[in-house]
Design a protein around this motif. Sequence first.
Motif, PDB file in Angstrom:
ATOM      1  N   VAL A   4     -51.104  23.358  39.465  1.00  0.00           N
ATOM      2  CA  VAL A   4     -50.864  23.785  38.090  1.00  0.00           C
ATOM      3  C   VAL A   4     -50.531  25.278  38.049  1.00  0.00           C
ATOM      4  O   VAL A   4     -49.670  25.711  37.273  1.00  0.00           O
ATOM      5  N   GLU A   5     -51.172  26.066  38.885  1.00  0.00           N
ATOM      6  CA  GLU A   5     -50.851  27.492  38.935  1.00  0.00           C
ATOM      7  C   GLU A   5     -49.401  27.713  39.355  1.00  0.00           C
ATOM      8  O   GLU A   5     -48.752  28.664  38.894  1.00  0.00           O
ATOM      9  N   ASP A   6     -48.858  26.845  40.216  1.00  0.00           N
ATOM     10  CA  ASP A   6     -47.442  26.945  40.585  1.00  0.00           C
ATOM     11  C   ASP A   6     -46.548  26.945  39.343  1.00  0.00           C
ATOM     12  O   ASP A   6     -45.555  27.676  39.274  1.00  0.00           O
ATOM     13  N   PHE A   7     -46.885  26.106  38.361  1.00  0.00           N
ATOM     14  CA  PHE A   7     -46.087  26.034  37.143  1.00  0.00           C
ATOM     15  C   PHE A   7     -46.136  27.353  36.380  1.00  0.00           C
ATOM     16  O   PHE A   7     -45.119  27.829  35.857  1.00  0.00           O
ATOM     17  N   ARG A   8     -47.304  27.937  36.285  1.00  0.00           N
ATOM     18  CA  ARG A   8     -47.429  29.212  35.581  1.00  0.00           C
ATOM     19  C   ARG A   8     -46.615  30.296  36.284  1.00  0.00           C
ATOM     20  O   ARG A   8     -45.963  31.124  35.641  1.00  0.00           O
ATOM     21  N   CYS A   9     -46.663  30.269  37.611  1.00  0.00           N
ATOM     22  CA  CYS A   9     -45.890  31.245  38.389  1.00  0.00           C
ATOM     23  C   CYS A   9     -44.391  30.999  38.242  1.00  0.00           C
ATOM     24  O   CYS A   9     -43.605  31.961  38.238  1.00  0.00           O
ATOM     25  N   ALA A  10     -43.992  29.734  38.107  1.00  0.00           N
ATOM     26  CA  ALA A  10     -42.586  29.425  37.853  1.00  0.00           C
ATOM     27  C   ALA A  10     -42.152  30.013  36.510  1.00  0.00           C
ATOM     28  O   ALA A  10     -41.062  30.594  36.389  1.00  0.00           O
ATOM     29  N   ALA A  11     -43.006  29.884  35.503  1.00  0.00           N
ATOM     30  CA  ALA A  11     -42.700  30.469  34.197  1.00  0.00           C
ATOM     31  C   ALA A  11     -42.627  31.990  34.290  1.00  0.00           C
ATOM     32  O   ALA A  11     -41.733  32.625  33.694  1.00  0.00           O
ATOM     33  N   ASP A  12     -43.554  32.597  35.039  1.00  0.00           N
ATOM     34  CA  ASP A  12     -43.492  34.044  35.261  1.00  0.00           C
ATOM     35  C   ASP A  12     -42.130  34.439  35.815  1.00  0.00           C
ATOM     36  O   ASP A  12     -41.483  35.375  35.334  1.00  0.00           O
ATOM     37  N   TYR A  13     -41.705  33.728  36.854  1.00  0.00           N
ATOM     38  CA  TYR A  13     -40.436  34.043  37.521  1.00  0.00           C
ATOM     39  C   TYR A  13     -39.256  33.908  36.560  1.00  0.00           C
ATOM     40  O   TYR A  13     -38.382  34.786  36.501  1.00  0.00           O
ATOM     41  N   LEU A  14     -39.227  32.830  35.796  1.00  0.00           N
ATOM     42  CA  LEU A  14     -38.091  32.595  34.908  1.00  0.00           C
ATOM     43  C   LEU A  14     -37.956  33.698  33.861  1.00  0.00           C
ATOM     44  O   LEU A  14     -36.839  34.043  33.451  1.00  0.00           O
ATOM     45  N   THR A  15     -39.075  34.272  33.436  1.00  0.00           N
ATOM     46  CA  THR A  15     -38.999  35.332  32.422  1.00  0.00           C
ATOM     47  C   THR A  15     -38.410  36.627  32.983  1.00  0.00           C
ATOM     48  O   THR A  15     -38.100  37.540  32.216  1.00  0.00           O
ATOM     49  N   THR A  16     -38.241  36.704  34.297  1.00  0.00           N
ATOM     50  CA  THR A  16     -37.610  37.893  34.898  1.00  0.00           C
ATOM     51  C   THR A  16     -36.103  37.740  35.014  1.00  0.00           C
ATOM     52  O   THR A  16     -35.422  38.704  35.406  1.00  0.00           O
ATOM     53  N   MET A  69     -40.573  19.329  33.113  1.00  0.00           N
ATOM     54  CA  MET A  69     -40.599  17.891  33.308  1.00  0.00           C
ATOM     55  C   MET A  69     -40.983  17.609  34.757  1.00  0.00           C
ATOM     56  O   MET A  69     -40.822  18.446  35.627  1.00  0.00           O
ATOM     57  N   GLY A  70     -41.511  16.406  34.972  1.00  0.00           N
ATOM     58  CA  GLY A  70     -41.892  16.057  36.325  1.00  0.00           C
ATOM     59  C   GLY A  70     -41.892  14.559  36.517  1.00  0.00           C
ATOM     60  O   GLY A  70     -41.900  13.782  35.560  1.00  0.00           O
ATOM     61  N   VAL A  71     -41.891  14.173  37.787  1.00  0.00           N
ATOM     62  CA  VAL A  71     -41.845  12.771  38.182  1.00  0.00           C
ATOM     63  C   VAL A  71     -43.144  12.412  38.899  1.00  0.00           C
ATOM     64  O   VAL A  71     -43.633  13.184  39.733  1.00  0.00           O
ATOM     65  N   CYS A  72     -43.704  11.259  38.582  1.00  0.00           N
ATOM     66  CA  CYS A  72     -44.937  10.743  39.216  1.00  0.00           C
ATOM     67  C   CYS A  72     -46.055  11.777  39.057  1.00  0.00           C
ATOM     68  O   CYS A  72     -46.339  12.232  37.958  1.00  0.00           O
ATOM     69  N   GLY A  73     -46.697  12.181  40.139  1.00  0.00           N
ATOM     70  CA  GLY A  73     -47.753  13.172  40.033  1.00  0.00           C
ATOM     71  C   GLY A  73     -47.265  14.459  39.417  1.00  0.00           C
ATOM     72  O   GLY A  73     -48.007  15.136  38.690  1.00  0.00           O
ATOM     73  N   GLY A  74     -45.996  14.813  39.673  1.00  0.00           N
ATOM     74  CA  GLY A  74     -45.422  15.998  39.062  1.00  0.00           C
ATOM     75  C   GLY A  74     -45.327  15.893  37.551  1.00  0.00           C
ATOM     76  O   GLY A  74     -45.386  16.896  36.845  1.00  0.00           O
ATOM     77  N   GLY A  75     -45.171  14.671  37.038  1.00  0.00           N
ATOM     78  CA  GLY A  75     -45.159  14.468  35.599  1.00  0.00           C
ATOM     79  C   GLY A  75     -46.519  14.725  34.987  1.00  0.00           C
ATOM     80  O   GLY A  75     -46.631  15.366  33.932  1.00  0.00           O
ATOM     81  N   ALA A  76     -47.570  14.227  35.642  1.00  0.00           N
ATOM     82  CA  ALA A  76     -48.920  14.468  35.140  1.00  0.00           C
ATOM     83  C   ALA A  76     -49.281  15.946  35.235  1.00  0.00           C
ATOM     84  O   ALA A  76     -49.889  16.520  34.322  1.00  0.00           O
ATOM     85  N   TYR A  77     -48.897  16.588  36.347  1.00  0.00           N
ATOM     86  CA  TYR A  77     -49.129  18.028  36.464  1.00  0.00           C
ATOM     87  C   TYR A  77     -48.367  18.795  35.387  1.00  0.00           C
ATOM     88  O   TYR A  77     -48.859  19.791  34.850  1.00  0.00           O
ATOM     89  N   SER A  78     -47.144  18.356  35.065  1.00  0.00           N
ATOM     90  CA  SER A  78     -46.359  19.029  34.025  1.00  0.00           C
ATOM     91  C   SER A  78     -47.079  18.997  32.682  1.00  0.00           C
ATOM     92  O   SER A  78     -47.153  20.003  31.971  1.00  0.00           O
ATOM     93  N   ASN A  99     -50.265  18.570  32.181  1.00  0.00           N
ATOM     94  CA  ASN A  99     -51.473  19.382  32.256  1.00  0.00           C
ATOM     95  C   ASN A  99     -51.154  20.864  32.172  1.00  0.00           C
ATOM     96  O   ASN A  99     -51.817  21.620  31.447  1.00  0.00           O
ATOM     97  N   ALA A 100     -50.126  21.306  32.894  1.00  0.00           N
ATOM     98  CA  ALA A 100     -49.765  22.720  32.891  1.00  0.00           C
ATOM     99  C   ALA A 100     -49.374  23.185  31.490  1.00  0.00           C
ATOM    100  O   ALA A 100     -49.721  24.301  31.069  1.00  0.00           O
ATOM    101  N   ALA A 101     -48.670  22.308  30.752  1.00  0.00           N
ATOM    102  CA  ALA A 101     -48.202  22.684  29.418  1.00  0.00           C
ATOM    103  C   ALA A 101     -49.346  22.902  28.442  1.00  0.00           C
ATOM    104  O   ALA A 101     -49.178  23.606  27.439  1.00  0.00           O
ATOM    105  N   MET A 102     -50.506  22.329  28.723  1.00  0.00           N
ATOM    106  CA  MET A 102     -51.639  22.525  27.811  1.00  0.00           C
ATOM    107  C   MET A 102     -52.035  23.999  27.718  1.00  0.00           C
ATOM    108  O   MET A 102     -52.412  24.481  26.648  1.00  0.00           O
TER     109      MET A 102
END
Length: 307
Positions: free
Chosen positions: A86-98, A110-119, A121-124
């Motif tokens: 889940v922290e990977d997602f936050r870091c991805a958002a950090d990167y995109l804002t640069t 968006m995500g597929v399979c486990g990545g969908g559930a992580y997506s 969760n991260a969005a919360m």
Amino acid sequence: MKKVTFKNRNWNVAAVLQFPKDFDENKKYPTIVCAHPISSCKEQTSGNIYGKALAEAGFVTLAFDASNQGESGGNLQYIEDPALRVEDFRCAADYLTTLDYVDENRIGVMGVCGGGAYSANAAMTERRFKAVGTVVAANYGRVMREGDYTADSAIKTLEAVAAQRTAQARGGADLITQYIPNSEEERKQAGMEDIDIIEAVDYYKTPRGQQPGSPNKLRFDSFDKIIAWDAFHLADHLLTQPLQIIVGDKVGVFGSYKDGFELFGKAASKNKNIHVVQGASHYDLYDQPKATSEALEKLIPFFKENL
């Protein structure tokens, strides 16, 4: 397409950016983070199918390898740690804002399979994600608590992890196990006849989807982190963004059909929809043109409307 990296703690997370046709770096674009399944990598369904198609539809997309997996760095290779994922997602958002060409007010996930559930969760807690899409989202903790495709109960597995950690603390070697059988022959010998297992082997262990970044290796001491994980915990309070869920109606042991409806029922989102792709299995929605096209026919207008 451009290979990039971004930081999570003190290591690099490997990712691929994909761009719309006639991309102009002086313009601002809606952008979607694309997350791969459990045991997968960015070169498979998250990047090569969904990330590519969404870029062709006008979005910038970022597909990344989870920390400690694929081409990404990390401290413990082959670990599956939900909190770190889940922290990977936050870091991805950090990167995109640069990135000047990313509209920071129009970032989706968006995500597929486990990545969908992580997506989901991260969005919360990552409120820079303004819209959420999931494809055959599987709550990996729930899968493992129910025994997955093994005969072991969750408690027996946790006891085995405890014994392994004791052995490692005393100087013993790390134990690397696997997610699925390594071949069709191995699957048959194990008597695994569920549709999700059959198709997992066909996807991951044949030229259909096989990639070097997806070696079917998992640290055994990941299981104590996975079994206690519930990707949908607090969705009824915190998951408020627009939500599009895609499932297939061919039900297998991974339980993504059930998890999709659970997420739909729990999510606090006022704007939410679940679409069932008739005649599609879990793995059909990874790469089969008919199933993935139907999923994208829902996801593309959803993201265009909400980003």
